[in-house]
Design a protein around this motif. Structure first.
Motif, mmCIF file in Angstrom:
data_model
loop_
_atom_site.group_PDB
_atom_site.id
_atom_site.type_symbol
_atom_site.label_atom_id
_atom_site.label_comp_id
_atom_site.label_asym_id
_atom_site.label_seq_id
_atom_site.Cartn_x
_atom_site.Cartn_y
_atom_site.Cartn_z
ATOM 1 N N LEU A 44 0.906 -1.257 -0.020
ATOM 2 C CA LEU A 44 0.042 0.027 0.153
ATOM 3 C C LEU A 44 0.700 1.145 -0.076
ATOM 4 O O LEU A 44 0.581 2.272 -0.493
ATOM 5 N N TYR A 45 1.917 1.252 0.525
ATOM 6 C CA TYR A 45 2.855 2.419 0.652
ATOM 7 C C TYR A 45 3.142 3.013 -0.660
ATOM 8 O O TYR A 45 2.986 4.131 -0.888
ATOM 9 N N ILE A 47 1.536 2.588 -3.523
ATOM 10 C CA ILE A 47 0.134 3.134 -4.203
ATOM 11 C C ILE A 47 -0.269 4.259 -3.661
ATOM 12 O O ILE A 47 -0.466 5.574 -3.941
ATOM 13 N N THR A 48 0.099 4.546 -2.097
ATOM 14 C CA THR A 48 -0.369 5.944 -1.435
ATOM 15 C C THR A 48 0.536 7.075 -1.753
ATOM 16 O O THR A 48 0.094 7.896 -2.057
ATOM 17 N N TYR A 51 -0.189 7.988 -5.447
ATOM 18 C CA TYR A 51 -1.343 8.744 -5.235
ATOM 19 C C TYR A 51 -1.078 10.140 -4.763
ATOM 20 O O TYR A 51 -1.589 11.394 -5.364
ATOM 21 N N PHE A 52 -0.414 10.464 -3.686
ATOM 22 C CA PHE A 52 -0.287 11.652 -3.219
ATOM 23 C C PHE A 52 0.603 12.675 -4.023
ATOM 24 O O PHE A 52 0.371 13.671 -4.179
ATOM 25 N N HIS A 55 -1.615 13.359 -7.531
ATOM 26 C CA HIS A 55 -2.576 14.221 -7.154
ATOM 27 C C HIS A 55 -2.267 15.526 -6.358
ATOM 28 O O HIS A 55 -3.191 16.300 -6.037
ATOM 29 N N THR A 56 -1.148 15.604 -6.357
ATOM 30 C CA THR A 56 -0.590 16.841 -5.576
ATOM 31 C C THR A 56 -0.032 17.777 -6.630
ATOM 32 O O THR A 56 -0.186 18.891 -6.956
ATOM 33 N N THR A 59 -2.089 18.503 -10.179
ATOM 34 C CA THR A 59 -3.509 19.096 -10.278
ATOM 35 C C THR A 59 -3.055 20.547 -9.985
ATOM 36 O O THR A 59 -1.916 20.825 -9.806
ATOM 37 N N SER A 71 -5.815 15.032 -18.895
ATOM 38 C CA SER A 71 -5.513 15.591 -17.843
ATOM 39 C C SER A 71 -6.821 15.077 -16.790
ATOM 40 O O SER A 71 -6.423 15.480 -15.388
ATOM 41 N N ASN A 72 -7.785 14.542 -17.075
ATOM 42 C CA ASN A 72 -8.452 14.108 -15.941
ATOM 43 C C ASN A 72 -8.125 12.777 -15.523
ATOM 44 O O ASN A 72 -7.339 12.117 -15.827
ATOM 45 N N PHE A 73 -8.936 12.268 -14.358
ATOM 46 C CA PHE A 73 -8.571 11.040 -13.713
ATOM 47 C C PHE A 73 -9.331 9.843 -14.214
ATOM 48 O O PHE A 73 -10.693 9.869 -14.510
ATOM 49 N N GLN A 74 -8.729 8.910 -15.097
ATOM 50 C CA GLN A 74 -9.401 8.026 -15.589
ATOM 51 C C GLN A 74 -9.285 6.553 -15.163
ATOM 52 O O GLN A 74 -8.173 6.545 -14.027
ATOM 53 N N PHE A 78 -6.006 4.691 -12.416
ATOM 54 C CA PHE A 78 -6.415 4.056 -11.247
ATOM 55 C C PHE A 78 -5.375 2.659 -11.188
ATOM 56 O O PHE A 78 -4.486 2.604 -10.446
ATOM 57 N N MET B 35 -3.340 4.453 5.101
ATOM 58 C CA MET B 35 -3.012 4.642 3.791
ATOM 59 C C MET B 35 -4.335 4.357 3.025
ATOM 60 O O MET B 35 -4.508 5.024 1.930
ATOM 61 N N ILE B 39 -5.888 7.009 0.184
ATOM 62 C CA ILE B 39 -6.245 6.548 -1.143
ATOM 63 C C ILE B 39 -7.843 6.997 -1.449
ATOM 64 O O ILE B 39 -8.050 7.428 -2.528
ATOM 65 N N LEU B 50 -11.554 17.386 -10.165
ATOM 66 C CA LEU B 50 -11.151 17.253 -11.550
ATOM 67 C C LEU B 50 -12.023 17.182 -12.575
ATOM 68 O O LEU B 50 -12.188 17.421 -13.542
ATOM 69 N N ASN B 51 -12.903 15.809 -12.143
ATOM 70 C CA ASN B 51 -13.596 15.195 -13.444
ATOM 71 C C ASN B 51 -14.988 15.958 -13.424
ATOM 72 O O ASN B 51 -15.507 16.221 -14.527
ATOM 73 N N PHE B 64 -2.936 26.142 -1.183
ATOM 74 C CA PHE B 64 -3.065 24.813 -1.568
ATOM 75 C C PHE B 64 -2.618 23.661 -0.659
ATOM 76 O O PHE B 64 -3.377 22.850 -0.352
ATOM 77 N N LEU B 68 -4.255 19.894 0.942
ATOM 78 C CA LEU B 68 -3.517 18.823 0.991
ATOM 79 C C LEU B 68 -3.668 18.102 2.388
ATOM 80 O O LEU B 68 -3.601 17.121 2.659
ATOM 81 N N ARG B 71 -7.059 16.763 2.964
ATOM 82 C CA ARG B 71 -7.164 15.393 2.219
ATOM 83 C C ARG B 71 -6.587 14.304 2.745
ATOM 84 O O ARG B 71 -6.963 13.210 3.159
#
Lengths: 165, 161
Positions: A44-45, A47-48, A51-52, A55-56, A59, A71-74, A78, B35, B39, B50-51, B64, B68, B71
């Motif tokens: 998980l580390y 992935i997290t 993600y961080f 998405h920081t 964006t 640029s959208n989240f698809q 994921f 974690m 997510i 965004l979407n 900003f 963060l 979130r």
């Protein structure tokens, strides 16, 4: 405003799918050296963290890069994040298996950070990453190195806590 | 500009509350719950902003980080405090109290973010925000339940790894 780079199903999509399936298959067949929870935590580390950062940094207001075709989240974004789980798992798996310690940790970190940058370079060539505002992968190297150092500290903290039991 | 220091103080306070709280999950298990929650919150907030464009996040690069912190720090920490509190206490009344305190804190955080224009509602509504915050707290309990199933132990076992 959504930036669209391409609409076709090509190399970036196949890259994510192939790496995702092959690394997860490898995780299933390689001998387990962690407890279930420890394995899950290291998986998980990765992935997290991705993600961080994605998405920081990707964006608004910074918006330094985009992942995949727009640029959208698809859905494929994921899958790309899930793809990073086995990387962090194997980072710590080999760290323990090869009994890395002392100064060898520095070499190990440099090697893994280089591998991460190389993977990112392949990703940028096949349209997985689209950089903007002068950002490039030189910045990624210290980021990879920092998150890998944190993961080693996380691993040591877990080990020390287990020893106390 | 007061939004960022205020959010920072709240995040630090919550981190301390969590640190000193009696926990029913050990370090490793709490890390996993944290974690998974980050997510989930990242997915939810990115899709919304965004979407779907139901909310907008600040364009100010110095404010900003408050978003963060909200979130990736405040929401998961509040849910962790709730989950650990829920499992260390007995009785419906105290557990419901825990739930409402954490829920009110989550709602209050959203009010604060709106007041300082860290986020803004475009098509988003208070009712949706109610449901989402309840959803976060429920997700925390579900993740904890799944984790207890994986490690096959009772929640009352106060083993601190």
């Amino acid at each position: 405003m959504t930036a669209v780079y391409e609409r076709s199903f090509d190399w970036n999509e196949w890259f994510v799918i192939i790496v995702l399936i092959s690394l997860h298959a490898l995780m299933i067949i390689t001998p387990k050296i962690f407890s279930k929870t420890e394995g899950i935590a290291h998986y998980l580390y990765g992935i997290t963290i991705v993600y961080f950062f994605d998405h920081t940094l990707s964006t608004r207001p910074w918006d330094f890069y985009d992942v995949n075709d727009n640029s959208n989240f698809q859905i494929l974004d994921f899958l790309y994040y899930i793809m990073n789980g086995p990387f962090s798992y194997y980072f710590i798996y080999l760290y323990q298996k090869l009994k890395i310690d002392g100064f060898r940790t520095i070499l190990y970190l440099l090697l893994w950070s280089s591998l991460a940058v190389l993977t990112e370079w392949v990703g940028s060539k096949i349209g997985l990453f689209h950089y903007d505002k002068g950002y490039n992968m030189h910045w990624s190297f210290p980021i990879y190195m920092t998150v890998q150092i944190i993961q080693i500290i996380f691993y040591q903290k877990i080990r020390r806590s287990m020893d106390h039991l | 500009m007061i939004g960022l220091p205020l959010t920072l103080v709240i995040a630090l306070t919550l981190a301390l509350v969590f640190y000193f709280q009696t926990k029913s999950f050990n370090f490793l298990e709490n890390s996993i719950i944290y974690m998974v929650l980050t997510i989930i919150t990242t997915n939810v907030l990115t899709i919304l902003s965004l979407n779907l464009k139901w909310i907008t996040t600040t364009n100010h690069p110095f404010i900003f980080p408050a978003y963060l912190l909200y979130r990736d720090g405040i929401i998961p920490l509040l849910v962790l405090i709730f989950v650990n509190g829920f499992h260390t206490t007995k009785g419906l009344r105290i557990r419901t109290t825990y739930f409402f305190i954490c829920f009110i804190c989550l709602q209050a955080m959203e009010v604060l973010l709106l007041k300082y224009k860290i986020i803004e509602y475009t098509k988003w509504k208070w009712f949706f925000s109610f449901l989402t915050n309840i959803g976060y707290l429920m997700m925390g309990l579900i993740i904890a339940k799944m984790l207890l199933y994986v490690v096959k132990r009772s929640p009352k076992n106060d083993s601190r790894v």
